[in-house]
Design an enzyme around this catalytic site. Structure first.
Site, PDB file in Angstrom:
ATOM      1  N   CYS A   1       0.787  -1.232   0.000  1.00  0.00           N
ATOM      2  CA  CYS A   1       0.000   0.000   0.000  1.00  0.00           C
ATOM      3  C   CYS A   1       0.819   1.281   0.000  1.00  0.00           C
ATOM      4  O   CYS A   1       0.265   2.361   0.194  1.00  0.00           O
ATOM      5  CB  CYS A   1      -0.918   0.004   1.219  1.00  0.00           C
ATOM      6  SG  CYS A   1      -0.034  -0.171   2.789  1.00  0.00           S
ATOM      7  N   GLN A   2       2.136   1.215  -0.237  1.00  0.00           N
ATOM      8  CA  GLN A   2       2.942   2.426  -0.098  1.00  0.00           C
ATOM      9  C   GLN A   2       2.478   3.559  -1.005  1.00  0.00           C
ATOM     10  O   GLN A   2       2.538   4.729  -0.635  1.00  0.00           O
ATOM     11  CB  GLN A   2       4.421   2.126  -0.377  1.00  0.00           C
ATOM     12  CG  GLN A   2       5.079   1.282   0.697  1.00  0.00           C
ATOM     13  CD  GLN A   2       5.021  -0.192   0.368  1.00  0.00           C
ATOM     14  OE1 GLN A   2       4.106  -0.650  -0.299  1.00  0.00           O
ATOM     15  NE2 GLN A   2       5.996  -0.955   0.834  1.00  0.00           N
TER      16      GLN A   2
END
Length: 307
Positions: free
Chosen positions: A78-79
């Protein structure tokens, strides 16, 4: 019976989602990630069914579709949606949302579970996924939950999207909301006397935020990176105490336990890989709650999963 269902975990990481489902009686028959460290740690702890696979390739989609899963789990890294990257909600990792959608659309499981950071809901790729899977017959429940309300000693907000072809829109949201507890588990309650500290340090994203926290509150969100206390840390007005020998950083093992992995869980020999795996993981107890909700839905509605 739920133990007969074919469960597949995509972007499995170190196995938080798989472990939660396993504890509720599900059998995860296959797990995939495109990072060798993730596959290694998963297989050390959960069996030998995790494999390296490019989940964005046509061959990857075809391979998973042939497995014919009843349930697909997944939390793409999810960065690119993180609040730490406030101006960017697209990127190479963001495309993994589309990869997840392609696999679900091709495999047509009876249920799917998608987990990510809350900001993913603003991404065109996520909105497109919902549109596509809705058109494929899935009725979806979307919610933002905080892990601290589900027996996790950590404030960790996550978006959960559950899809099923035998449910009504929003049905799972109602069940999950009903299971939330007002009681928050503190770090001290979780560890007892094991920590031997009253305060810990987490490097803030900027010095406008505090860095010192008490163990008598839920942990701050566990991130995929951790650094020692910087010599130039100026302190913050909200820090409960000043920096001293009484304040320390949490260890990798401690952060993993805050993610509710068991204390005997085996990790990689590489510190950076462990930090990233732990920071990206789904808290095991939160995954267990999601598994219990799907198990309850199958049982209460006498669902027969037929492919």
């Amino acid at each position: 019976m739920i133990e007969d269902l074919n469960v597949v975990d995509l972007f499995c990481g170190c196995g938080g989602m798989s472990l939660g489902f396993k504890r509720q009686g599900f059998k995860v028959s296959a797990a995939f990630d495109n990072w060798a460290h993730a596959v290694d740690v998963y297989n050390k702890n959960l069996g030998d069914h995790a494999q390296l696979l490019d989940l964005g390739s046509a061959a990857g989609v075809e391979k998973i579709a042939k497995i014919d899963p009843d349930i697909i789990l997944g939390g793409p890294p999810c960065q690119d949606f993180s609040s730490a990257r406030a101006n960017e909600i697209t990127g190479n990792r963001a495309n993994l949302v589309t990869n997840y959608c392609n696999i679900v659309d091709a495999a047509q499981p009876s249920y799917f579970v998608f987990e990510n950071v809350p900001r993913v809901r603003f991404s065109p790729l996520y909105l497109d996924m919902k549109l596509r899977l809705g058109g494929a017959g899935y009725r979806m429940s979307e919610m933002i939950i905080n892990a601290k309300h589900y027996k996790v000693p950590q404030s960790r907000k996550r978006l959960i999207l559950i899809g099923a072809k035998n449910a009504r829109e929003g049905e799972f949201s109602e069940i999950i909301e009903s299971l939330a507890t007002k009681k928050e588990i503190t770090i001290r309650e979780h560890f007892g006397s094991e920590l031997n500290t009253d305060y810990y340090f987490r490097v803030p994203t900027n010095y406008n935020r505090r860095g010192v926290f008490s163990v008598d509150e839920p942990s701050q969100t566990i991130r995929g990176v951790e650094r020692p206390i910087p010599t130039g840390y100026p302190g913050h007005k909200l820090d409960p105490v000043e920096i001293s020998d009484a304040v320390r950083c949490l260890t990798i093992k401690e952060r993993a336990q805050i993610q509710t992995f068991p204390s005997d869980f085996q990790w990689s020999n590489t510190k950076g890989a462990n930090n990233l795996l732990i920071g990206n993981a789904v808290p095991v107890r939160m995954a267990e709650m999601l598994a219990s909700v799907i198990s309850r839905h199958i049982t209460e509605n006498s669902v027969t999963v037929q492919k």
